[in-house]
Design a protein around this motif. Structure first.
Motif, PDB file in Angstrom:
ATOM      1  N   ALA A  15       0.864  -1.182   0.000  1.00 29.63           N
ATOM      2  CA  ALA A  15       0.000   0.000   0.000  1.00 29.63           C
ATOM      3  C   ALA A  15       0.895   1.225   0.000  1.00 29.63           C
ATOM      4  CB  ALA A  15      -0.905   0.000   1.232  1.00 29.63           C
ATOM      5  N   SER A  16       0.368   2.343  -0.502  1.00 27.43           N
ATOM      6  CA  SER A  16       1.216   3.527  -0.634  1.00 27.43           C
ATOM      7  C   SER A  16       1.057   4.506   0.517  1.00 27.43           C
ATOM      8  CB  SER A  16       0.931   4.231  -1.961  1.00 27.43           C
ATOM      9  OG  SER A  16      -0.372   4.721  -1.957  1.00 27.43           O
ATOM     10  N   SER A  17       0.145   4.223   1.432  1.00 25.92           N
ATOM     11  CA  SER A  17      -0.020   5.075   2.611  1.00 25.92           C
ATOM     12  C   SER A  17      -0.746   4.273   3.669  1.00 25.92           C
ATOM     13  CB  SER A  17      -0.829   6.332   2.263  1.00 25.92           C
ATOM     14  OG  SER A  17      -2.160   5.973   1.923  1.00 25.92           O
ATOM     15  N   LEU A  18      -0.694   4.778   4.890  1.00 24.84           N
ATOM     16  CA  LEU A  18      -1.437   4.126   5.971  1.00 24.84           C
ATOM     17  C   LEU A  18      -2.932   4.168   5.670  1.00 24.84           C
ATOM     18  CD1 LEU A  18      -1.479   2.774   8.741  1.00 24.84           C
ATOM     19  CD2 LEU A  18      -1.392   5.049   9.789  1.00 24.84           C
ATOM     20  N   GLU A  19      -3.392   5.275   5.121  1.00 23.67           N
ATOM     21  CA  GLU A  19      -4.807   5.400   4.766  1.00 23.67           C
ATOM     22  C   GLU A  19      -5.217   4.328   3.758  1.00 23.67           C
ATOM     23  OE1 GLU A  19      -5.812   9.364   3.467  1.00 23.67           O
ATOM     24  OE2 GLU A  19      -7.759   8.664   2.717  1.00 23.67           O
ATOM     25  N   GLN A  20      -4.369   4.091   2.752  1.00 21.52           N
ATOM     26  CA  GLN A  20      -4.673   3.042   1.771  1.00 21.52           C
ATOM     27  C   GLN A  20      -4.686   1.665   2.406  1.00 21.52           C
ATOM     28  OE1 GLN A  20      -2.183   3.084  -1.698  1.00 21.52           O
ATOM     29  NE2 GLN A  20      -3.900   3.818  -2.948  1.00 21.52           N
ATOM     30  N   ALA A  21      -3.777   1.448   3.332  1.00 27.27           N
ATOM     31  CA  ALA A  21      -3.742   0.152   4.021  1.00 27.27           C
ATOM     32  C   ALA A  21      -5.049  -0.066   4.779  1.00 27.27           C
ATOM     33  CB  ALA A  21      -2.554   0.103   4.977  1.00 27.27           C
ATOM     34  N   ILE A  22      -5.521   0.990   5.455  1.00 31.92           N
ATOM     35  CA  ILE A  22      -6.772   0.896   6.209  1.00 31.92           C
ATOM     36  C   ILE A  22      -7.947   0.681   5.256  1.00 31.92           C
ATOM     37  CG2 ILE A  22      -8.363   2.210   7.665  1.00 31.92           C
ATOM     38  CD1 ILE A  22      -5.816   3.512   8.932  1.00 31.92           C
ATOM     39  N   ASN A  23      -7.942   1.390   4.125  1.00 32.96           N
ATOM     40  CA  ASN A  23      -9.007   1.196   3.139  1.00 32.96           C
ATOM     41  C   ASN A  23      -9.029  -0.233   2.614  1.00 32.96           C
ATOM     42  OD1 ASN A  23      -9.972   3.790   3.314  1.00 32.96           O
ATOM     43  ND2 ASN A  23      -8.758   4.556   1.587  1.00 32.96           N
TER      44      ASN A  23
END
Ligand code: FOL
Length: 217
Positions: free
Chosen positions: A106-114
């Motif tokens: 994932a490219s960000s923590l937000e993307q990982a959470i999504n």
């Protein structure tokens, strides 16, 4: 409305919140402490997930991934999510998960959470979600709302003093008046991790440390 993903940050840190040196941990030989990390991050929550192919998730930065000995990665029995800015897309929710350990990029923590949210919407059960470092990823987690970034499992390394070049970007102090983080009781720690955690100062190879849990008020 999507269920919120709750993050638990897991780390071992010195009194000065040092967590790393030269791309690795500042110490060696804390085998019981590492075994605690492995058990706690693997153990599924009690509710609902039994009989399903559920896994807990561990979210880490690319440098932390690199620091894990190749024979131990992906960390087994957990869904591994690795954050790297050079990743441009995340796998679509329809791609296979099959209780497999990844790594998923994932490219960000937000993307990982999504990504985890999408998995939860489908039949793939995700248990607890842990952020396992390093400094940059902890920093990204700590600026999320308190409903998301709720809890810290801290192993406080008390002595000796270890040289560190990477730090956890938050001080956790017992008596800090008005601090938004408070230390939880031994009973609450046991309840969250699902085992009886040794209380008080532990000694391993001459290193003293203590298992703690902190939560946001
Ligand atoms: N949290 C705590 N409490 N202690 C740590 O050492 C720690 N380390 C990291 C993140 N949070 C932590 C990041 N560094 C492995 C290696 C480095 C690492 C995290 C994990 C690792 O190899 N883990 C294996 C255990 C291998 C063994 O049994 O020695 C695993 O299966 O978890």
């Amino acid at each position: 409305i999507l269920p919120t993903i709750e993050l638990t940050l897991v780390l071992a840190a010195t009194r000065d919140m040092g967590i790393g040196l030269n791309g690795g941990l500042p110490w060696t030989g804390l085998k019981k402490e590492m075994a605690y990390f492995a058990r706690v991050t693997k153990r599924l929550p009690d509710k609902q997930l039994t009989g399903t192919k559920a896994l807990n998730a561990v979210i880490m930065g690319r440098k932390t991934w690199d620091s894990i000995p190749p024979k131990f990665r992906p960390l087994k029995g957990r869904l591994n999510i690795v954050i790297s800015r050079s990743v441009t897309s995340i796998p679509s929710a329809s791609e296979k998960f099959e209780s497999d350990e990844g790594p998923v990029m994932a490219s960000s923590l937000e993307q990982a959470i999504n990504y985890l949210r999408q998995q939860q919407q489908r039949e793939h059960k995700v248990g607890k979600v842990f952020v396992i470092g390093g400094g940059q990823i902890y920093g990204a987690a700590l600026v999320l709302p308190k409903e998301v970034s709720k809890r810290i499992l801290l192993t406080r390394v008390l002595s000796p003093e270890f040289e560190c070049d990477t730090f956890f970007p938050l001080e956790l102090k017992d008596e800090a008046a008005g601090s938004e983080w408070e230390r939880k009781s031994k009973e609450e720690l046991n309840e969250f991790v699902g085992e009886e955690v040794p209380e008080g100062v532990q000694v391993e190879n001459g290193t003293e440390y203590e298992y703690q849990m902190w939560e946001r008020r």
